[in-house]
Motif scaffolding. Sequence first.
Motif, PDB file in Angstrom:
ATOM      1  N   CYS A 268       0.839  -1.205   0.000  1.00 48.95           N
ATOM      2  CA  CYS A 268       0.000   0.000   0.000  1.00 48.95           C
ATOM      3  C   CYS A 268       0.872   1.253   0.000  1.00 48.95           C
ATOM      4  CB  CYS A 268      -0.914   0.011   1.214  1.00 48.95           C
ATOM      5  SG  CYS A 268      -2.176  -1.271   1.223  1.00 48.95           S
ATOM      6  N   GLY A 273      -0.025   4.905  -0.528  1.00 47.82           N
ATOM      7  CA  GLY A 273      -1.083   4.686   0.440  1.00 47.82           C
ATOM      8  C   GLY A 273      -0.644   4.712   1.883  1.00 47.82           C
ATOM      9  N   LYS A 283      -6.738  -2.797  -0.543  1.00 42.39           N
ATOM     10  CA  LYS A 283      -6.329  -2.365  -1.882  1.00 42.39           C
ATOM     11  C   LYS A 283      -5.153  -3.181  -2.400  1.00 42.39           C
ATOM     12  CE  LYS A 283      -7.962   2.401  -2.004  1.00 42.39           C
ATOM     13  NZ  LYS A 283      -7.582   3.765  -2.441  1.00 42.39           N
ATOM     14  N   ALA A 284      -4.245  -3.570  -1.506  1.00 43.21           N
ATOM     15  CA  ALA A 284      -3.130  -4.422  -1.935  1.00 43.21           C
ATOM     16  C   ALA A 284      -3.647  -5.783  -2.379  1.00 43.21           C
ATOM     17  CB  ALA A 284      -2.123  -4.574  -0.796  1.00 43.21           C
TER      18      ALA A 284
END
Length: 295
Positions: A268, A273, A283-284
């Motif tokens: 991230c 992020g 999200k990763a």
Amino acid sequence: MSKIGFIGLGIMGRPMAGHLLEAGHELVTYVKYGSLDEGLAAKGMKEVDSPKAVAEQAEIIITMVPDTPDVEEVLIGEAGIVEGLQPGTLVIDMSSIAPIPTQAFAKRITEAGGEYVDAPVSGGEGGAVNATLTIMVGGTNEGFNRALPVLEVMGKTITHIGEHGAGQICKVANQIVVALTIQAAAEGLLFASKAGADVTKVREALLGGLAQSKILDVHGERMIKRTFDPGFRIRLHQKDLNLALESARSLNLSLPGTANAQQLFQACAANNGADWDHAGIVKALEKLADHEIGA
């Protein structure tokens, strides 16, 4: 009511200081970590030019800063708290830092005539705003009993874990559990989404069963609604997991799940992020799956 020095007016520290002001305490601050906003100033919080000056005016001092070096600078750096410490002053460090340096800080404050407790917190921004933080305390019985009335203004569940450093050990354990539970929630919701289920209804069903958790409730909703403003920043959780992994090496202890979560946080951070809320770990995983929850 007490005259309290409060250093560290960030996402967590600002509402915590606000509760103390509303409870009738006088507050003075040194502004390097965060800012003294109009709201706190209007409630009577005053600013001085160094941690030493804070110590000269306070009978209780609270620090809520990002990392171990920051605590060291505030406590024993140039014009630090120890230089202005008054006999009997209670120093409460509510930052999340390494346990072994915490024991050294406690020794320095004690030798200077003060009382020290480590009291890191869990509960995130919501817990700070609502004064429902979980607070894990390390220190003597006397220190805990002196700190308790102040901590009760900011928190709901307050536990004396043990001697100096024990609060920080508990906080590291907390951060391991939180990271792995966020990862588990993200993987479960991602699986359900890519398999074609309505992820909102999946989360609702899971909240009624054994998988129920505050993390699935709060951070699962963040993942579905795509609200990744902190909260608790990924870079700070990375710092806490580094403490866990460094301590594990010194204990000859394997923490494979923690190491894996740290790598996902690093992914991230590599994608700009680091300042996402830690729910952004999803999200990763989404990048690895080439699929976004709810898509």
